[in-house]
Design an enzyme around this catalytic site. Structure first.
Site, PDB file in Angstrom:
ATOM      1  N   HIS A  78      -8.062 -10.523  65.786  1.00 16.81           N
ATOM      2  CA  HIS A  78      -8.425 -11.895  66.176  1.00 16.81           C
ATOM      3  C   HIS A  78      -9.923 -11.958  66.488  1.00 16.81           C
ATOM      4  CE1 HIS A  78      -7.309 -15.836  68.042  1.00 16.81           C
ATOM      5  NE2 HIS A  78      -8.303 -15.569  68.892  1.00 16.81           N
ATOM      6  N   SER A 124      -7.908  -9.516  70.570  1.00 17.39           N
ATOM      7  CA  SER A 124      -9.119 -10.330  70.445  1.00 17.39           C
ATOM      8  C   SER A 124     -10.336  -9.446  70.643  1.00 17.39           C
ATOM      9  CB  SER A 124      -9.109 -11.432  71.504  1.00 17.39           C
ATOM     10  OG  SER A 124     -10.436 -11.904  71.675  1.00 17.39           O
ATOM     11  N   MET A 146      -3.655 -22.567  73.413  1.00 14.72           N
ATOM     12  CA  MET A 146      -4.569 -21.935  74.370  1.00 14.72           C
ATOM     13  C   MET A 146      -3.924 -21.957  75.756  1.00 14.72           C
ATOM     14  SD  MET A 146      -7.224 -20.879  72.707  1.00 14.72           S
ATOM     15  CE  MET A 146      -7.968 -20.209  74.193  1.00 14.72           C
ATOM     16  N   MET A 184     -13.974 -21.569  67.571  1.00 17.55           N
ATOM     17  CA  MET A 184     -14.245 -22.400  68.759  1.00 17.55           C
ATOM     18  C   MET A 184     -15.619 -23.013  68.561  1.00 17.55           C
ATOM     19  SD  MET A 184     -12.681 -20.074  71.772  1.00 17.55           S
ATOM     20  CE  MET A 184     -12.648 -18.625  70.772  1.00 17.55           C
ATOM     21  N   ASP A 198      -2.829 -17.717  73.216  1.00 16.62           N
ATOM     22  CA  ASP A 198      -4.121 -17.046  73.386  1.00 16.62           C
ATOM     23  C   ASP A 198      -4.688 -17.296  74.788  1.00 16.62           C
ATOM     24  OD1 ASP A 198      -6.679 -16.040  73.075  1.00 16.62           O
ATOM     25  OD2 ASP A 198      -7.222 -17.324  71.394  1.00 16.62           O
ATOM     26  N   MET A 234     -17.682 -18.445  68.466  1.00 17.10           N
ATOM     27  CA  MET A 234     -18.128 -19.464  69.431  1.00 17.10           C
ATOM     28  C   MET A 234     -19.528 -19.931  69.074  1.00 17.10           C
ATOM     29  SD  MET A 234     -16.896 -17.802  73.010  1.00 17.10           S
ATOM     30  CE  MET A 234     -15.263 -17.090  73.213  1.00 17.10           C
ATOM     31  N   HIS A 275     -10.526 -17.538  64.856  1.00 16.64           N
ATOM     32  CA  HIS A 275     -10.371 -18.684  65.761  1.00 16.64           C
ATOM     33  C   HIS A 275     -11.741 -19.331  65.920  1.00 16.64           C
ATOM     34  CE1 HIS A 275      -9.220 -19.850  70.220  1.00 16.64           C
ATOM     35  NE2 HIS A 275      -9.465 -20.903  69.472  1.00 16.64           N
ATOM     36  N   ASP A 311     -12.972 -14.346  67.765  1.00 15.90           N
ATOM     37  CA  ASP A 311     -13.294 -15.571  68.492  1.00 15.90           C
ATOM     38  C   ASP A 311     -14.727 -15.990  68.173  1.00 15.90           C
ATOM     39  OD1 ASP A 311     -10.920 -16.222  70.054  1.00 15.90           O
ATOM     40  OD2 ASP A 311     -11.263 -14.284  71.015  1.00 15.90           O
TER      41      ASP A 311
HETATM   42  C1  DX5 Z   1     -10.726 -17.281  74.789  1.00 15.52           C
HETATM   43  C2  DX5 Z   1     -10.389 -16.601  73.491  1.00 15.52           C
HETATM   44  C3  DX5 Z   1      -9.368 -15.539  73.642  1.00 15.52           C
HETATM   45  C4  DX5 Z   1      -9.746 -14.485  74.632  1.00 15.52           C
HETATM   46  C5  DX5 Z   1      -8.514 -13.898  75.221  1.00 15.52           C
HETATM   47  O1  DX5 Z   1     -11.625 -18.288  74.539  1.00 15.52           O
HETATM   48  O2  DX5 Z   1      -9.907 -17.512  72.537  1.00 15.52           O
HETATM   49  O3  DX5 Z   1      -9.016 -14.982  72.393  1.00 15.52           O
HETATM   50  O4  DX5 Z   1     -10.522 -13.472  74.092  1.00 15.52           O
HETATM   51  O5  DX5 Z   1      -8.929 -12.980  76.159  1.00 15.52           O
HETATM   52  P1  DX5 Z   1      -8.018 -12.511  77.355  1.00 15.52           P
HETATM   53  O6  DX5 Z   1      -6.864 -11.792  76.761  1.00 15.52           O
HETATM   54  O7  DX5 Z   1      -8.937 -11.640  78.117  1.00 15.52           O
HETATM   55  O8  DX5 Z   1      -7.606 -13.742  78.101  1.00 15.52           O
HETATM   56 ZN    ZN Z   2      -9.033 -16.743  70.511  1.00 15.43          ZN
END
Ligand code: DX5
Ligand code: ZN
Length: 219
Positions: free
Chosen positions: A37, A12, A141, A72, A177, A41, A70, A39
């Site tokens: 990956h 990620s 998650m 979010m 994740d 947001m 992903h 993320d």
């Molecule tokens: C959290 C993300 C993850 C996150 C995982 O909201 O979706 O992808 O980056 O990070 P670690 O491995 O640090 O938990």
């Molecule tokens: Zn993620």
């Protein structure tokens, strides 16, 4: 030891150095990552803001590895077209978002991309049942979405086992994740996850290659 089943590792970028994403992506590819990956947001579905389609597009030519995006965000339907254009190969939306998830999945497929649905820790696995025939991926998650570096929530393992049962022989990948390190990775592989998303445990390691190898384990 011969590996019988391959687990894919999806680093990620949330934990990467944002001032040099291109270099980070190349280093991950060299280190044996299987997917990248992203993320995304929106500061609404989760409190944080990260990056979106323009940043993903700007980095598309850094690697041939698939981009696993992903979303979010509260209204993923509004971002799907741009995310697909940015070079995403897999696009995952949240079951808890305000969009009609079935419409999101149809649109992602219409754009020729793989479609995933993500479940927050408190969302029941049963909610995914109607979507199983339609999707390519379930993203479990194992922490509350929104930030890296949290502790793995063990109930994710039960969800993975239940999903594996529900999915049966259908071609739906199970991704997990949040809080993935060599120990939790082993438990997730054993439970039946195919893809492990990891931020902190890779980016905090001295060697990305060794960290990725440790997550893949020997089974
Ligand atoms: C959290 C993300 C993850 C996150 C995982 O909201 O979706 O992808 O980056 O990070 P670690 O491995 O640090 O938990
Ligand atoms: Zn993620």
């Amino acid at each position: 030891m011969k590996k019988t089943k391959t687990t894919l590792i999806a680093p990620s970028l949330l934990s990467a150095d944002f001032s040099k994403l291109g270099q980070e992506i190349k280093a991950l590819e060299k280190a044996g990552a299987d997917l990248i990956h992203w993320d995304v947001m929106d500061g609404h579905f989760v409190p944080n803001l990260t990056f979106g389609p323009p940043v993903i597009a700007a980095n598309r030519n850094q690697t041939k590895l698939p981009f696993d995006v992903h979303l979010m965000v509260d209204r993923p339907d509004k971002l799907i077209d741009k995310t697909a254009e940015s070079g995403a190969d897999m696009i995952t939306v949240h079951m808890e978002s305000s969009s009609r998830v079935a419409d999101c999945v149809s649109r992602i497929h219409a754009l020729g991309k793989k479609a995933g649905i993500s479940l927050k820790p408190h969302t029941s696995v049963s909610e995914i049942i109607p979507f199983i025939p339609e999707i390519d991926l379930v993203l479990v998650m194992s922490v509350e979405p929104g930030k890296g570096g949290q502790t793995f929530q063990a109930q994710a393992l039960e969800k993975i086992v239940a999903l594996k049962e529900l999915i049966g022989r259908k071609k739906v990948q199970i991704s997990v994740d949040g809080g993935i390190n060599p120990e939790t990775a082993e438990a997730c592989r054993f439970a039946g996850a195919n893809i492990l998303v990891a931020g902190t445990s890779i980016f905090k390691a001295k060697s990305y290659a060794k960290a990725i190898e440790a997550l893949k384990g020997s089974k």
